[in-house]
Motif scaffolding. Structure first.
Motif, PDB file in Angstrom:
ATOM      1  N   SER A 186       9.671  36.482  38.581  1.00 28.09           N
ATOM      2  CA  SER A 186      10.950  36.189  37.946  1.00 28.09           C
ATOM      3  C   SER A 186      11.389  37.436  37.189  1.00 28.09           C
ATOM      4  O   SER A 186      10.731  38.474  37.264  1.00 28.09           O
ATOM      5  CB  SER A 186      10.816  34.991  36.993  1.00 28.09           C
ATOM      6  N   ASP A 187      12.472  37.344  36.444  1.00 30.68           N
ATOM      7  CA  ASP A 187      12.953  38.497  35.687  1.00 30.68           C
ATOM      8  C   ASP A 187      12.001  38.914  34.577  1.00 30.68           C
ATOM      9  O   ASP A 187      11.954  40.080  34.200  1.00 30.68           O
ATOM     10  CB  ASP A 187      14.331  38.198  35.073  1.00 30.68           C
ATOM     11  N   ASN A 188      11.241  37.962  34.019  1.00 27.91           N
ATOM     12  CA  ASN A 188      10.419  38.257  32.851  1.00 27.91           C
ATOM     13  C   ASN A 188       8.918  38.184  33.061  1.00 27.91           C
ATOM     14  O   ASN A 188       8.150  38.514  32.175  1.00 27.91           O
ATOM     15  CB  ASN A 188      10.797  37.300  31.716  1.00 27.91           C
TER      16      ASN A 188
END
Length: 126
Positions: free
Chosen positions: A9-11
């Motif tokens: 994911s993005d994080n």
């Protein structure tokens, strides 16, 4: 070899270790592409007490595998060939002479990892 990333994911990213029973690894004995097998923590095949070891089996029960030999990925399945996995710690013949079991000491201490490098499979096969 430590494992593989299965979600991004993005994080954050989620990874599965080579010690996880959902992550079988096709391997070969370094320098002998005809001596191959599967490493897997599947409890149905062989029980070992040391959870830091990887267990598996050779496809050929007559394989001349020896303690101390290096195992690498074979290129079948998820991983490209030639990634070092560990050293053969123990060889256990099967009572019925169908398989030859192996116990491998990973090159990486999977309980104390603090930094990793992530390779994209498509980039390393080019």
């Amino acid at each position: 070899l430590i494992g593989r990333v299965y979600e991004v994911s993005d994080n954050f990213s989620k990874a599965i270790s080579i010690l996880d029973n959902r992550s079988p690894i096709s391997f070969e004995i370094m320098g002998r592409t005809s001596d191959t097998g599967i490493l897997s923590q599947d409890n149905n095949t062989l029980k070992i007490s040391d959870e830091s070891m990887i267990k598996g089996y050779m496809f050929d029960a007559n394989s001349n595998v020896k303690v101390g030999e290096i195992v690498t990925t074979s290129g079948l399945g998820l991983y490209p060939s030639g990634i070092p996995i560990g050293k053969i710690h123990q060889v256990i013949p099967d009572n019925q002479n169908i398989l030859k079991y192996v116990v491998v000491t990973p090159f990486v201490d999977l309980k104390s990892i603090d930094k990793v490098i992530i390779f994209n499979k498509t980039n390393i096969e080019s």
